[in-house]
Design a protein around this motif. Structure first.
Motif, short mmCIF file in Angstrom:
data_model
loop_
_atom_site.label_atom_id
_atom_site.label_comp_id
_atom_site.label_asym_id
_atom_site.label_seq_id
_atom_site.Cartn_x
_atom_site.Cartn_y
_atom_site.Cartn_z
N GLU A 190 -61.17 -30.44 125.05
CA GLU A 190 -63.04 -30.51 125.10
C GLU A 190 -63.39 -29.42 126.00
OE1 GLU A 190 -64.60 -34.14 126.50
OE2 GLU A 190 -63.08 -35.46 125.80
N MET A 191 -63.02 -29.41 127.07
CA MET A 191 -63.20 -27.77 128.34
C MET A 191 -63.39 -26.41 127.20
SD MET A 191 -62.33 -26.91 131.84
CE MET A 191 -60.87 -26.39 131.66
N PHE A 192 -62.27 -26.91 126.76
CA PHE A 192 -61.42 -25.24 126.01
C PHE A 192 -62.65 -24.94 124.69
CE2 PHE A 192 -57.97 -24.84 128.83
CZ PHE A 192 -57.61 -23.80 128.59
N SER A 193 -62.51 -26.38 123.85
CA SER A 193 -63.39 -26.11 122.97
C SER A 193 -65.00 -25.80 123.53
CB SER A 193 -63.08 -28.10 122.20
OG SER A 193 -62.42 -28.00 121.74
N GLY A 194 -65.67 -26.72 124.22
CA GLY A 194 -66.79 -26.78 124.83
C GLY A 194 -67.26 -25.01 125.15
N ALA A 195 -65.79 -24.45 126.11
CA ALA A 195 -66.27 -22.89 125.92
C ALA A 195 -66.31 -21.82 124.73
CB ALA A 195 -65.27 -22.70 127.01
N ALA A 196 -65.78 -22.47 124.27
CA ALA A 196 -65.17 -21.72 123.20
C ALA A 196 -67.33 -22.39 121.73
CB ALA A 196 -64.71 -22.25 121.43
N GLN A 197 -67.05 -23.33 121.96
CA GLN A 197 -69.10 -23.30 121.15
C GLN A 197 -69.70 -22.64 122.19
OE1 GLN A 197 -69.33 -27.65 121.58
NE2 GLN A 197 -67.66 -27.98 119.53
N GLY A 198 -69.75 -22.72 123.91
CA GLY A 198 -70.76 -21.68 123.79
C GLY A 198 -70.60 -19.93 123.23
N ILE A 199 -69.68 -19.27 123.69
CA ILE A 199 -69.61 -18.03 122.91
C ILE A 199 -70.05 -18.61 121.51
CG2 ILE A 199 -67.89 -16.55 122.45
CD1 ILE A 199 -65.57 -17.50 124.33
N GLU B 27 -75.37 -15.62 127.72
CA GLU B 27 -74.57 -16.27 128.16
C GLU B 27 -72.59 -14.46 128.53
OE1 GLU B 27 -74.29 -19.59 129.06
OE2 GLU B 27 -76.47 -20.03 130.37
N THR B 28 -72.60 -14.47 129.65
CA THR B 28 -71.82 -14.44 130.06
C THR B 28 -70.67 -14.81 129.93
OG1 THR B 28 -71.69 -14.42 132.31
CG2 THR B 28 -72.54 -12.63 131.30
N PHE B 29 -68.92 -14.69 129.39
CA PHE B 29 -68.19 -15.77 129.33
C PHE B 29 -67.51 -16.51 130.47
CE2 PHE B 29 -63.95 -17.17 129.40
CZ PHE B 29 -63.90 -18.38 128.21
N SER B 30 -67.74 -15.63 131.93
CA SER B 30 -68.01 -15.65 133.48
C SER B 30 -68.94 -17.53 133.46
CB SER B 30 -67.81 -15.47 134.32
OG SER B 30 -69.28 -14.62 134.64
N LYS B 31 -69.65 -17.17 133.34
CA LYS B 31 -70.86 -18.19 133.42
C LYS B 31 -70.61 -19.44 132.05
CE LYS B 31 -74.50 -19.20 135.58
NZ LYS B 31 -74.06 -19.87 137.20
N ILE B 32 -70.39 -19.32 130.97
CA ILE B 32 -70.06 -20.26 130.01
C ILE B 32 -68.76 -21.31 130.64
CG2 ILE B 32 -68.90 -20.54 128.06
CD1 ILE B 32 -70.32 -18.43 126.74
N TRP B 33 -68.25 -20.47 130.83
CA TRP B 33 -66.43 -20.91 131.51
C TRP B 33 -66.74 -21.56 132.49
CZ3 TRP B 33 -61.40 -22.36 129.51
CH2 TRP B 33 -60.61 -22.99 130.95
N GLU B 34 -67.32 -21.46 133.72
CA GLU B 34 -68.14 -21.89 134.97
C GLU B 34 -68.71 -23.67 134.38
OE1 GLU B 34 -70.44 -21.37 138.91
OE2 GLU B 34 -69.16 -19.04 137.69
N ASN B 35 -69.90 -23.27 133.73
CA ASN B 35 -70.02 -25.37 133.19
C ASN B 35 -69.34 -25.82 132.83
OD1 ASN B 35 -73.29 -23.26 134.04
ND2 ASN B 35 -73.06 -22.21 131.78
N GLU B 36 -68.79 -25.12 131.52
CA GLU B 36 -67.86 -26.33 130.36
C GLU B 36 -66.32 -26.81 132.58
OE1 GLU B 36 -67.61 -27.21 128.17
OE2 GLU B 36 -69.24 -26.25 127.99
#
Length: 176
Positions: free
Chosen positions: A71-80, A86-95
């Motif tokens: 879910e975390m990996f898929s959520g990061a993909a959806q965030g992108i 937002e930067t990827f690092s911020k999206i990843w940190e949120n996930e």
């Protein structure tokens, strides 16, 4: 007198149950880290060999795993994909923070979460070779953690179960 014995039995069962629960958490952490290692290897393969963009690679890897890590990996993909600036690092940190605060959040240690959050700082904006090196460095850290945990697992599980049982027995003796 019956209530005393019932209370003692409840204390013994709850203390032993707590020890068993702690042992389960150690095992669950090892399983989660091994699953994470497998997912990062898959992510490395998607980025390196398939030359898939990070969003697509994260989504593919996330769909393969049904746990909170998937879910975390898929959520990061959806965030992108949403692309809200937002930067990827911020999206990843949120996930990672979302996964940590979810129902499975207590499984990973704070150090595991810190390393996982740090992974997002070096992905997304680098070329494929640098992303591969970043993933290899993270995998090396993860491998060290897994091997240390494997070495300590049996002892820690036995210790937590015994301490739960003996601690509750001591409490019963002190109360009566």
């Amino acid at each position: 007198m019956v209530l005393k014995w019932a209370g003692a039995a409840i204390i013994l069962f709850s203390g032993t149950g707590f020890g068993i629960w702690m042992a389960w958490r150690w095992r669950a952490r090892l399983v989660a880290l091994e699953t994470l290692r497998q997912m990062v290897y898959c992510l490395k393969g998607e980025i390196t060999y398939s030359r898939a963009p990070l969003e697509e690679a994260l989504d593919r890897v996330g769909r393969r795993e049904s746990s909170f890590l998937g879910e975390m990996f898929s959520g990061a993909a959806q965030g992108i994909a949403q692309g809200q600036g937002e930067t990827f690092s911020k999206i990843w940190e949120n996930e990672v923070r979302k996964a940590e605060s979810g129902p499975h959040g207590g499984i990973l240690d704070p150090e595991d979460v810190r390393q996982l959050s740090g992974l997002g700082n070096h992905l997304g904006y680098l070329d494929v070779d640098m992303q591969e090196r970043t993933l290899l460095l993270y995998l090396e850290q993860l491998e060290l953690t897994i091997s240390r945990l494997r070495g300590e697992l049996k002892e820690r599980c036995r210790l937590s179960t015994a301490l739960g049982m003996m601690g509750s027995l001591l409490l019963v003796i002190l109360m009566y």
